[in-house]
Design a protein around this motif. Structure first.
Motif, PDB file in Angstrom:
ATOM      1  N   LYS A  46       0.831  -1.214   0.000  1.00 32.50           N
ATOM      2  CA  LYS A  46       0.000   0.000   0.000  1.00 32.50           C
ATOM      3  C   LYS A  46       0.855   1.249   0.000  1.00 32.50           C
ATOM      4  CE  LYS A  46      -4.129   1.965   0.524  1.00 32.50           C
ATOM      5  NZ  LYS A  46      -5.225   1.807  -0.456  1.00 32.50           N
ATOM      6  N   SER A  50       1.132   2.879  -4.050  1.00 35.82           N
ATOM      7  CA  SER A  50       0.079   3.912  -4.102  1.00 35.82           C
ATOM      8  C   SER A  50      -1.181   3.390  -4.780  1.00 35.82           C
ATOM      9  CB  SER A  50       0.590   5.159  -4.847  1.00 35.82           C
ATOM     10  OG  SER A  50       1.734   5.676  -4.207  1.00 35.82           O
ATOM     11  N   THR A  51      -1.584   2.168  -4.405  1.00 41.40           N
ATOM     12  CA  THR A  51      -2.765   1.567  -5.001  1.00 41.40           C
ATOM     13  C   THR A  51      -4.018   2.006  -4.259  1.00 41.40           C
ATOM     14  OG1 THR A  51      -3.822  -0.526  -5.574  1.00 41.40           O
ATOM     15  CG2 THR A  51      -2.535  -0.464  -3.547  1.00 41.40           C
ATOM     16  N   THR A  52      -5.155   1.966  -5.005  1.00 39.34           N
ATOM     17  CA  THR A  52      -6.432   2.314  -4.384  1.00 39.34           C
ATOM     18  C   THR A  52      -7.148   1.076  -3.840  1.00 39.34           C
ATOM     19  OG1 THR A  52      -7.526   2.118  -6.540  1.00 39.34           O
ATOM     20  CG2 THR A  52      -6.727   4.306  -5.901  1.00 39.34           C
TER      21      THR A  52
END
Length: 482
Positions: A46, A50-52
């Motif tokens: 995470k 920088s994943t959603t």
């Protein structure tokens, strides 16, 4: 690493998947290890990507993939390590390799083929028969190899969209979930089946080994009994030769004097003094004959009872003091030859309902063991047999010698089979082993050894007055005094 640490901590370094408990332990360790490591992995993913995607979803994927990876790969690596140290036989290797190859073909057919039947029962059901064969017939390494091959096939076909797990009519999440569930079912099922059958094989081997050990023990005891009977025959010959030889000498002398006296009567030269001398000589010879023949008769009766007891395992009520004296009489020639003495301190009111044959064999082995190992300098020594009651239902029999004693490191092994410190001198290491088995099993007692180097050895045996087993009926004290 966390999973490996958990296994090493709770199961030890000799961990293998031959027990159901170990298979479940591996699964639990994999779950704990991947669940804990998944927290760090999800946070790092995470943070750096920088994943959603929600962090819980990342953790779930991490947990599922790593957990399945450990459960699939670890059994194969663990069992390959064991197979390298304990390789299977050639026949088992050939059979296992053929079964793994067959399973690979069946799994390939099931996975690559798309049909309504497979969609209903699943491709894993087709692999049950080969997996069951591997688990029942071969070591767990073959079941682990088969599960690994099937899992690789499932992963490969799912990844490249081939066959059942590459069905384009299913969403990717559904395909992945089906693949994960199939891998879990195959690996856990194969490991559990292999462990269960391995436990069955181990129990069967233990039972066969116990049966073989029991048969070997009976053979050793019977061999020792025959050897003791051989020593008894030698003892009989030696002990009886003295009174019989003396009687023969007296009888031959008496016969010669009778012939001379008959000649004197015929010649008419018999005087009163000669008649008195002849009468006195006959009376003395008769007394010597009676005494020596009585001694020989007593020895024969004693040897006869000991021989009967040694040749059978029948139980009967017997006087402990009398039985002990009979055994000592049967080995007296060995005592004289070794220049050793044996004394007894046994009350005459101890009546046992037990097995006099095994008791005599125990006593004989203890005497011979002391002569062989205790008095190694050849000068002989002193032995003492004492007995006393312990309460109303037990007797303590102590055998002590003043020989060289037993070192501390040897005392722990004196009752082990085939252990001896004089193998070069012909000892087999079975004497005290047979003593221990007879005392603890057939006679139902306990035996301990205490020794001080240079000061002798004491062997204490505690026996029940009424031996275990059917047919026991203890005689009243004094029943053998008549």
């Amino acid at each position: 690493m966390l999973t490996a640490w958990l296994i090493g901590h709770y199961f030890g370094s000799d961990f293998r998947l031959s027990k159901l408990r170990n298979v479940l332990g591996l699964a639990a360790a994999a779950i704990i290890g991947t669940a804990v490591s998944g927290i760090g992995g999800a946070l790092a993913f995470k943070l750096f990507h920088s994943t959603t995607t929600p962090i819980l979803t990342i953790w779930q994927h991490w947990f599922a993939s790593d957990g399945l990876g450990i459960i699939t790969v670890a059994p194969l690596l663990i069992e390959l390590g064991w197979a390298s140290r304990d390789p299977p036989s050639l026949s088992e290797l050939v059979e296992g390799a053929l079964a793994v190859a067959s399973l690979a073909l069946v799994s390939g057919f099931a996975i690559f083929l798309q049909s309504e039947l497979l969609a209903t029962v699943g491709p894993v059901a087709v692999m049950f028969a080969p997996l069951l064969w591997l688990a029942a017939r071969c070591q767990p390494v073959f079941a682990a190899a088969a599960a690994f091959i099937v899992s690789l096939s499932i992963v490969w076909t799912t990844t490249f969209g081939i066959g059942y797990f590459g069905n384009p009519g299913l969403l990717m999440n559904e395909r992945v979930l089906a693949a994960q569930f199939s891998i879990l079912l195959v690996t856990i099922g194969a490991s559990v089946l292999a462990a269960l059958f391995a436990e069955i094989r181990d129990k069967r081997r233990l039972a066969e080994a116990a049966l073989h050990a029991s048969e070997t023990q009976r053979y050793l005891i019977e061999t020792e009994r025959l050897a003791a009977l051989g020593s008894l025959v030698a003892g009989v010959a030696h002990e009886i030769s003295s009174p019989i030889g003396t009687s023969l000498t007296v009888a031959s002398t008496l016969a010669k004097r009778s012939a001379d006296f008959t000649s004197q009567i015929a010649s008419g030269q018999v005087r009163r003094a000669l008649l008195v001398e002849f009468a006195d000589g006959c009376r003395g010879a008769a007394e010597q004959l009676v005494a020596n023949l009585q001694r020989a008769g007593g020895l024969i009766q004693s040897f006869k009872q000991v021989a009967v007891d040694r040749s059978t395992d029948d139980r009967r009520a017997f006087d402990l003091k009398l039985a002990t004296e009979q055994v000592i009489a049967s080995v007296r020639s060995r005592l004289l030859k070794s220049q050793s003495s044996l004394a007894t301190e046994i009350p005459s009111d101890i009546i046992m309902d037990s097995f006099p044959g095994p008791y005599g064999q125990v006593l004989t082995n203890l005497i011979f063991n002391a002569i062989t190992h205790g008095f190694t300098d050849g000068s002989g020594g002193h032995m003492l047999i004492k007995a006393r009651r312990l309460g109303m239902d037990q007797v303590e029999i102590t055998f002590a010698d003043d020989g060289g004693g037993v070192p501390d490191d040897v005392q722990r092994r004196v009752f082990d089979p085939f252990f001896t410190t004089r193998r070069a001198q012909g000892s087999t290491g079975l004497g005290l082993y047979i003593v221990h088995n007879l005392v603890t099993q057939q006679l139902g007692g306990k035996i301990t050894l205490v020794s001080v180097l240079g000061k002798g050895t004491t062997i204490c045996t505690t026996l029940p007055l009424l031996a275990p087993g059917p047919g026991g009926r203890l005689a009243r004290p004094g029943a053998f005094k008549t």
